[in-house]
Design a protein around this motif. Structure first.
Motif, PDB file in Angstrom:
ATOM      1  N   MET A 278      86.000  56.409  26.133  1.00 12.27           N
ATOM      2  CA  MET A 278      86.400  56.601  24.730  1.00 12.27           C
ATOM      3  C   MET A 278      87.919  56.722  24.579  1.00 12.27           C
ATOM      4  N   GLU A 279      88.634  56.435  25.646  1.00 11.53           N
ATOM      5  CA  GLU A 279      90.078  56.677  25.674  1.00 11.53           C
ATOM      6  C   GLU A 279      90.819  55.947  24.557  1.00 11.53           C
ATOM      7  N   GLU A 280      90.447  54.714  24.288  1.00 16.25           N
ATOM      8  CA  GLU A 280      91.174  53.910  23.310  1.00 16.25           C
ATOM      9  C   GLU A 280      90.701  54.164  21.884  1.00 16.25           C
ATOM     10  N   THR A 281      89.433  54.398  21.696  1.00 14.51           N
ATOM     11  CA  THR A 281      88.869  54.477  20.344  1.00 14.51           C
ATOM     12  C   THR A 281      88.593  55.898  19.873  1.00 14.51           C
ATOM     13  N   GLY A 282      88.607  56.878  20.790  1.00 13.57           N
ATOM     14  CA  GLY A 282      88.192  58.222  20.418  1.00 13.57           C
ATOM     15  C   GLY A 282      86.669  58.291  20.328  1.00 13.57           C
ATOM     16  N   GLY A 283      86.145  59.471  20.051  1.00 14.98           N
ATOM     17  CA  GLY A 283      84.692  59.600  19.954  1.00 14.98           C
ATOM     18  C   GLY A 283      84.252  61.032  20.188  1.00 14.98           C
ATOM     19  N   GLU A 284      83.032  61.173  20.682  1.00 20.49           N
ATOM     20  CA  GLU A 284      82.443  62.498  20.860  1.00 20.49           C
ATOM     21  C   GLU A 284      81.828  62.617  22.249  1.00 20.49           C
ATOM     22  N   LEU A 285      82.186  63.698  22.928  1.00 18.43           N
ATOM     23  CA  LEU A 285      81.624  64.021  24.243  1.00 18.43           C
ATOM     24  C   LEU A 285      80.633  65.170  24.049  1.00 18.43           C
ATOM     25  N   LYS A 286      79.377  64.919  24.401  1.00 15.81           N
ATOM     26  CA  LYS A 286      78.329  65.925  24.210  1.00 15.81           C
ATOM     27  C   LYS A 286      77.817  66.391  25.577  1.00 15.81           C
ATOM     28  N   ILE A 287      77.842  67.703  25.757  1.00 19.91           N
ATOM     29  CA  ILE A 287      77.330  68.308  26.994  1.00 19.91           C
ATOM     30  C   ILE A 287      76.192  69.254  26.617  1.00 19.91           C
ATOM     31  N   SER A 288      75.049  69.051  27.206  1.00 16.00           N
ATOM     32  CA  SER A 288      73.934  69.955  26.918  1.00 16.00           C
ATOM     33  C   SER A 288      73.240  70.360  28.215  1.00 16.00           C
TER      34      SER A 288
END
Length: 519
Positions: A278-288
């Protein structure tokens, strides 16, 4: 005429027998590629009767459906140029659906005016040879891979030794500074962060040593939640704010038996990979993290057993991967990252850690839809008596005289100051030969010897042997960042009383010294 017909039949029979023995069938095609003649050996090779092909099928119709159009285009171009075909390897599908490899040889058959009438040729079954070649290539690939891994193992020694020699003074001086500054000092938090990061840097050495099978895992009953939170805190400080981090950690998820450093390594590696996606576009990192129960039908690999598992999920909203990539990502040295951004070792190490714990890792990804990694680690059985809480062991120190030997000047200075802080008298030497001479002149002066393993002229283990020849009861502590030839078991067999892996924390060094001396 009768003799001529008999000779012709005899020649045809001889040709057919030779063709069958060589797993070859002969054919003729017209200028469009339609079969006009097929030898009867086609039945034993492909399962077709000649009449099923002649006048009904083109030669390219026998090519497997996948890639058929490409093969047809290329083959018809050869026919248009009226070129001979020599040793062309291609595939044919039998009537039963089996894919065979064949070698095609064919020559143009021309009319009197030079126009193409068709081709005459033969197809020889080369499936067994291709399979043998594939097996040979596979064996060669395995050999190449083994050589790569061996190279990594050889390289690990030098890297680990040098890296630990850099870490050791950082850890030691930070420990002493933390003792010196008051609790309300504005530098306290920064020093604690330096100290924590330096200790975590050891996980890099452990990752390298995993390839050389020199890593030692300290397994303990633990909950994953604190380790995950610590890793995410480090990740948050290193990735841009265009990437949002969401965590959903079930506090009721049970304990596992693992090495905390390895759990930290798993979370950091998977999270870093998600960040790069997601380095170039950004986004969401989800940890569960949640506890799941897997039955006979739910287990992912044959090595797993039904039961309760901790399921760690690391998901991103990045560009995703196709099935070709997801099938390869756990292979050593495979990477989709640019040169300089990845070695291809991270996920293979993670896979090895998880498999060694009796767990499994599963990846789900689609192009444009992000990626999800699901890590399943078996929960440890509930224990009736909870282990006693770790009691902070006070630093004891002592007044004994220690001979300290290390060829690294920075480590020698730092360790001398550390030992003197603990109350010990210290004689330090950067040369093992000088240390041996100092001991030989007055062997009863010293109560203990602490020596590095890797030193020029005389290694630590050889120095230990020479010291015990002079005075058999002298306790020796051997320190090293890495050694292919030395282990704790071998150290004990040489009469060495203690074995320490660098970088050594002051508290642990004090405990080890007291443990050996008090015996």
């Amino acid at each position: 005429r009768k003799k001529g017909e008999a000779a012709l039949l005899d020649a045809k029979e001889r040709f057919d027998q030779l063709a069958e023995q060589s797993r070859t069938f002969t054919w003729e095609i017209d200028a469009n590629g339609l079969y006009t003649y097929v030898g009867h050996t086609v039945t034993s090779i492909l399962g077709y009767e000649p009449e099923e092909l002649v006048g009904k099928m083109h030669f390219y119709d026998l090519h497997p459906e996948e890639g058929r159009d490409t093969f047809k285009t290329a083959a018809l171009e050869i026919l248009a140029r009226k070129e001979p075909v020599r040793g062309l390897e291609n595939q044919i599908e039998t009537k039963a659906g089996e894919i065979l490899w064949v070698v095609t040889n064919g020559f143009p058959h021309l009319n009197t005016d030079g126009t193409l009438r068709g081709y005459r040729g033969e197809d020889s079954d080369s499936t067994e040879r291709k399979q043998a070649e594939a097996e040979q290539e596979n064996l060669q690939a395995q050999l190449n891979q083994a050589q790569k891994m061996e190279s990594i193992g050889t390289l690990a020694g030098g890297i680990a030794h040098d890296f630990n020699n850099i870490l050791f003074p950082i850890v030691g001086h930070t420990e002493m500074l933390l003792e010196d500054v008051p609790e309300d000092s504005p530098f306290k938090d920064s020093l604690n962060n330096i100290y924590t990061s330096a200790l975590r840097a050891q996980s890099l050495v452990k990752q390298i040593l995993t390839f050389s099978r020199q890593g030692s895992n300290e397994l303990m009953l633990m909950k994953m939640q604190p380790i995950i939170k610590e890793a995410l805190k480090l990740i948050r400080s290193t990735i841009p704010t265009t990437i949002k981090i969401n965590q959903d950690l079930d506090p009721d998820c049970g304990v596992i038996k693992a090495d905390p450093t390895q759990i930290h390594q798993i979370v950091m590696n998977l999270s870093t990979n998600a960040y790069h996606a997601m380095e170039e576009t950004g986004g969401e990192l989800k940890i569960s993290l949640k506890q799941v129960e897997l039955g006979e039908d739910d287990i992912i690999t044959p090595d797993m057993t039904p039961g309760a598992y901790a399921c760690l999920t690391v998901a991103d909203t990045g560009k995703g991967m196709n099935k070709i990539l997801t099938d390869k990502i756990f292979d050593p040295f495979f990477t989709t990252k640019e040169v300089g951004k990845g070695t291809g070792m991270g996920l293979s190490v993670v896979h090895g850690i998880i498999k060694g714990m009796g767990g499994s890792i599963h990846v789900y990804s689609e192009p444009g839809k992000g990626t999800q990694f699901h890590v399943y680690l078996p929960l440890a059985e509930a224990v009736k008596e909870q282990p006693a809480a770790n009691v902070e062991t006070p630093i004891q120190g002592g007044t004994e005289h220690i001979l300290f030997v290390d060829d690294e000047e920075l480590i020698l200075q730092m360790e001398t100051v550390m030992l003197e802080r603990l109350g010990y008298q210290v004689t330090s030497r950067t040369s093992s030969l000088e240390a041996l001479e100092a001991f030989r002149q007055n062997p009863d002066k010293f109560d203990m010897v602490i020596t590095d393993m890797a030193m020029p002229n005389m290694s630590g283990d050889k120095l230990s042997v020479e010291l015990t020849k002079i005075r058999p009861d002298i306790p020796v502590l051997l320190c090293t960042g890495f050694s292919e030839t030395m282990s704790e078991e071998k150290a004990v067999s040489l009469g060495i009383k203690g074995f320490l892996l660098k970088p050594i924390v002051m508290k642990y060094l004090d405990q080890k010294i007291r443990e050996v001396l008090d015996k």
